[in-house]
Design a protein around this motif. Sequence first.
Motif, PDB file in Angstrom:
ATOM      1  N   GLU A   1      29.128  48.940  45.176  1.00  0.00           N
ATOM      2  CA  GLU A   1      29.864  49.522  44.082  1.00  0.00           C
ATOM      3  C   GLU A   1      31.368  48.711  43.989  1.00  0.00           C
ATOM      4  O   GLU A   1      32.541  49.175  42.891  1.00  0.00           O
ATOM      5  CB  GLU A   1      30.521  51.369  44.324  1.00  0.00           C
ATOM      6  N   ASN A   2      32.160  49.239  45.105  1.00  0.00           N
ATOM      7  CA  ASN A   2      33.343  48.357  45.810  1.00  0.00           C
ATOM      8  C   ASN A   2      33.183  47.135  44.680  1.00  0.00           C
ATOM      9  O   ASN A   2      33.851  46.693  43.387  1.00  0.00           O
ATOM     10  CB  ASN A   2      33.988  48.596  46.397  1.00  0.00           C
ATOM     11  N   THR A   3      32.410  45.951  45.171  1.00  0.00           N
ATOM     12  CA  THR A   3      32.841  45.351  44.542  1.00  0.00           C
ATOM     13  C   THR A   3      32.141  44.922  43.201  1.00  0.00           C
ATOM     14  O   THR A   3      32.963  43.957  42.331  1.00  0.00           O
ATOM     15  CB  THR A   3      31.544  43.737  45.218  1.00  0.00           C
ATOM     16  N   VAL A   4      31.326  46.302  43.161  1.00  0.00           N
ATOM     17  CA  VAL A   4      30.777  45.984  41.924  1.00  0.00           C
ATOM     18  C   VAL A   4      32.237  46.280  40.140  1.00  0.00           C
ATOM     19  O   VAL A   4      32.222  45.759  39.313  1.00  0.00           O
ATOM     20  CB  VAL A   4      29.355  46.976  41.559  1.00  0.00           C
ATOM     21  N   ILE A   5      32.871  47.211  40.734  1.00  0.00           N
ATOM     22  CA  ILE A   5      33.876  47.109  40.115  1.00  0.00           C
ATOM     23  C   ILE A   5      34.657  46.664  39.867  1.00  0.00           C
ATOM     24  O   ILE A   5      35.763  46.362  39.130  1.00  0.00           O
ATOM     25  CB  ILE A   5      34.298  48.158  40.986  1.00  0.00           C
ATOM     26  N   SER A   6      35.099  45.450  41.619  1.00  0.00           N
ATOM     27  CA  SER A   6      35.815  44.135  40.846  1.00  0.00           C
ATOM     28  C   SER A   6      35.557  43.254  40.153  1.00  0.00           C
ATOM     29  O   SER A   6      36.427  43.033  39.151  1.00  0.00           O
ATOM     30  CB  SER A   6      36.130  43.817  42.596  1.00  0.00           C
ATOM     31  N   TYR A   7      34.398  42.950  40.228  1.00  0.00           N
ATOM     32  CA  TYR A   7      34.081  41.876  39.467  1.00  0.00           C
ATOM     33  C   TYR A   7      33.692  42.238  38.294  1.00  0.00           C
ATOM     34  O   TYR A   7      34.424  41.595  37.118  1.00  0.00           O
ATOM     35  CB  TYR A   7      32.519  41.857  39.565  1.00  0.00           C
ATOM     36  N   LYS A   8      33.653  43.671  37.636  1.00  0.00           N
ATOM     37  CA  LYS A   8      33.903  43.893  36.269  1.00  0.00           C
ATOM     38  C   LYS A   8      35.100  44.308  35.251  1.00  0.00           C
ATOM     39  O   LYS A   8      35.553  43.865  34.827  1.00  0.00           O
ATOM     40  CB  LYS A   8      33.399  45.373  36.125  1.00  0.00           C
ATOM     41  N   ARG A   9      35.683  44.644  36.822  1.00  0.00           N
ATOM     42  CA  ARG A   9      37.448  44.196  35.630  1.00  0.00           C
ATOM     43  C   ARG A   9      37.789  43.311  35.649  1.00  0.00           C
ATOM     44  O   ARG A   9      39.114  42.346  35.265  1.00  0.00           O
ATOM     45  CB  ARG A   9      38.840  45.274  37.338  1.00  0.00           C
ATOM     46  N   ASP A  10      38.311  41.952  36.613  1.00  0.00           N
ATOM     47  CA  ASP A  10      38.356  40.669  36.596  1.00  0.00           C
ATOM     48  C   ASP A  10      37.733  40.283  35.948  1.00  0.00           C
ATOM     49  O   ASP A  10      38.080  39.248  34.514  1.00  0.00           O
ATOM     50  CB  ASP A  10      37.888  39.940  37.869  1.00  0.00           C
ATOM     51  N   LEU A  11      36.431  40.566  35.249  1.00  0.00           N
ATOM     52  CA  LEU A  11      35.396  39.808  34.552  1.00  0.00           C
ATOM     53  C   LEU A  11      35.822  40.102  33.075  1.00  0.00           C
ATOM     54  O   LEU A  11      36.141  39.355  32.206  1.00  0.00           O
ATOM     55  CB  LEU A  11      34.246  39.980  34.409  1.00  0.00           C
ATOM     56  N   TYR A  12      36.440  41.742  32.593  1.00  0.00           N
ATOM     57  CA  TYR A  12      36.913  42.677  31.075  1.00  0.00           C
ATOM     58  C   TYR A  12      37.932  41.662  31.056  1.00  0.00           C
ATOM     59  O   TYR A  12      38.455  41.767  30.127  1.00  0.00           O
ATOM     60  CB  TYR A  12      37.114  43.855  31.414  1.00  0.00           C
ATOM     61  N   LYS A  13      38.784  41.392  32.018  1.00  0.00           N
ATOM     62  CA  LYS A  13      40.352  41.019  31.262  1.00  0.00           C
ATOM     63  C   LYS A  13      40.121  39.039  31.390  1.00  0.00           C
ATOM     64  O   LYS A  13      40.849  38.974  30.738  1.00  0.00           O
ATOM     65  CB  LYS A  13      41.099  40.681  33.333  1.00  0.00           C
ATOM     66  N   MET A  14      39.760  38.452  31.896  1.00  0.00           N
ATOM     67  CA  MET A  14      38.881  37.320  31.566  1.00  0.00           C
ATOM     68  C   MET A  14      38.274  37.473  29.713  1.00  0.00           C
ATOM     69  O   MET A  14      39.018  35.956  29.099  1.00  0.00           O
ATOM     70  CB  MET A  14      37.783  36.517  32.448  1.00  0.00           C
ATOM     71  N   ALA A  15      37.590  38.329  29.475  1.00  0.00           N
ATOM     72  CA  ALA A  15      36.905  38.156  28.352  1.00  0.00           C
ATOM     73  C   ALA A  15      38.647  38.441  27.649  1.00  0.00           C
ATOM     74  O   ALA A  15      38.587  37.875  25.989  1.00  0.00           O
ATOM     75  CB  ALA A  15      36.086  39.258  28.440  1.00  0.00           C
ATOM     76  N   GLU A  16      38.970  39.164  27.723  1.00  0.00           N
ATOM     77  CA  GLU A  16      40.249  39.393  26.576  1.00  0.00           C
ATOM     78  C   GLU A  16      41.167  38.764  26.848  1.00  0.00           C
ATOM     79  O   GLU A  16      41.732  38.648  25.523  1.00  0.00           O
ATOM     80  CB  GLU A  16      40.560  40.745  27.609  1.00  0.00           C
TER      81      GLU A  16
ATOM     82  N   SER B   1      34.820  53.875  52.212  1.00  0.00           N
ATOM     83  CA  SER B   1      33.446  54.589  51.297  1.00  0.00           C
ATOM     84  C   SER B   1      32.446  54.313  52.014  1.00  0.00           C
ATOM     85  O   SER B   1      31.307  55.671  51.281  1.00  0.00           O
ATOM     86  CB  SER B   1      33.084  52.535  50.318  1.00  0.00           C
ATOM     87  N   GLU B   2      32.498  54.353  53.504  1.00  0.00           N
ATOM     88  CA  GLU B   2      31.060  54.718  54.696  1.00  0.00           C
ATOM     89  C   GLU B   2      31.064  56.499  54.782  1.00  0.00           C
ATOM     90  O   GLU B   2      30.367  57.106  54.923  1.00  0.00           O
ATOM     91  CB  GLU B   2      30.864  53.651  55.023  1.00  0.00           C
ATOM     92  N   LEU B   3      32.272  56.504  55.084  1.00  0.00           N
ATOM     93  CA  LEU B   3      32.991  57.644  55.246  1.00  0.00           C
ATOM     94  C   LEU B   3      32.641  58.582  54.316  1.00  0.00           C
ATOM     95  O   LEU B   3      32.095  60.024  54.765  1.00  0.00           O
ATOM     96  CB  LEU B   3      34.007  57.635  55.714  1.00  0.00           C
ATOM     97  N   ILE B   4      33.388  58.618  52.791  1.00  0.00           N
ATOM     98  CA  ILE B   4      32.859  59.728  51.727  1.00  0.00           C
ATOM     99  C   ILE B   4      31.645  59.449  51.111  1.00  0.00           C
ATOM    100  O   ILE B   4      31.290  61.105  51.328  1.00  0.00           O
ATOM    101  CB  ILE B   4      34.147  60.086  50.242  1.00  0.00           C
ATOM    102  N   ASN B   5      31.003  58.895  51.453  1.00  0.00           N
ATOM    103  CA  ASN B   5      29.121  58.269  51.227  1.00  0.00           C
ATOM    104  C   ASN B   5      28.135  59.226  52.216  1.00  0.00           C
ATOM    105  O   ASN B   5      26.972  59.197  51.840  1.00  0.00           O
ATOM    106  CB  ASN B   5      28.516  57.092  50.981  1.00  0.00           C
ATOM    107  N   LEU B   6      29.179  59.768  53.520  1.00  0.00           N
ATOM    108  CA  LEU B   6      27.862  60.567  54.493  1.00  0.00           C
ATOM    109  C   LEU B   6      27.248  61.158  53.800  1.00  0.00           C
ATOM    110  O   LEU B   6      28.578  62.704  53.194  1.00  0.00           O
ATOM    111  CB  LEU B   6      28.590  60.756  56.048  1.00  0.00           C
TER     112      LEU B   6
ATOM    113  N   ARG C   1      23.992  44.935  40.407  1.00  0.00           N
ATOM    114  CA  ARG C   1      23.561  46.300  41.299  1.00  0.00           C
ATOM    115  C   ARG C   1      22.560  46.573  41.485  1.00  0.00           C
ATOM    116  O   ARG C   1      21.744  46.602  42.342  1.00  0.00           O
ATOM    117  CB  ARG C   1      24.237  47.640  40.216  1.00  0.00           C
ATOM    118  N   GLY C   2      21.958  46.093  40.532  1.00  0.00           N
ATOM    119  CA  GLY C   2      19.745  45.924  40.418  1.00  0.00           C
ATOM    120  C   GLY C   2      19.704  45.143  41.352  1.00  0.00           C
ATOM    121  O   GLY C   2      18.398  45.133  42.395  1.00  0.00           O
TER     122      GLY C   2
END
Length: 294
Positions: A20-35, A148-153, A13-14
């Motif tokens: 944000e969509n990419t970040v959410i995908s990474y977090k979901r994938d990596l949490y499943k891997m950790a589990e 994502s662009e539409l709803i963030n306008l 992020r920083g």
Amino acid sequence: MRTEIDNFISYLRGVKKKSENTVISYKRDLYKMAEYFEGMDIRNFSGAVGTNVNSYILYLERKGSAPSTISRNIASMKSFFHYLNQEGKIAREPTDLIKPPKVVKQLPGILSIEEVDLLLSQPSGKSLKDHRDKAMLELLYATGMRVSELINLKVNDVNMQLGYISCHENNGERAVPFGRAAKQALTKYIYNTRSSMVKDQSIDALFVNCSGKPMSRQGFWKLIKHYGEKAGISSDITPHTLRHSFAAHLVANGADLKAVQEMMGHSDISTTQIYANLTNNKIRDVYAKAHPRG
């Protein structure tokens, strides 16, 4: 293990300024891997080796995950372990020799011009919601922007006088023009409808829900599904369907690929080339059906 993942997510992020969509995908994938790793009694990423990663990929395959999903998971793991290595948390990257599966690029599903007209004509009532929905659908098809662009306008992203929208994605910005139909629907929504829907005047989101709060991604997905069913369109419709249709219809009518690439916000023109291939396939189908020696 989740602390390292959370630190990586903050880095995405920083520092990397990922969407944000990419970040959410990474977090979901990596949490499943950790589990999965914890189930193998691996409590620290420094103890993970290539065999463990391979085992996890085989687990995803046995679960029936699509090649595209597995490929995305591998990309997430490679990026994460590279980060850990750079940070000095692990001595070597266990994903070094891992190759993603070959993913067959599917041609995107698009609507015909007649189907688009039918879909966009559905919100035809006089309610506040109808005016908002009409503006959202017209604008999405007029610009091909991402949902994502539409709803963030924001309201200030609309230049009604010059007829263009400022889209923001990954800390970048691009101006996309819109035509007469979208301008007409937007004018009615912005000047006659939006102020009646927004209860807190400090909210600057262009599109709001019936409670006056910014429209959510899920809310718009439900909206477009509803109008697709109402129009009697049998094919599955998502917000991306209108984005694909926007590009395909432009290319089919002779638009320059480079211009379409810029409007779509594609970083690589090979992504935009898919729409030219789609048009060529349609031409071949017409030829095969109509030519006496086809």
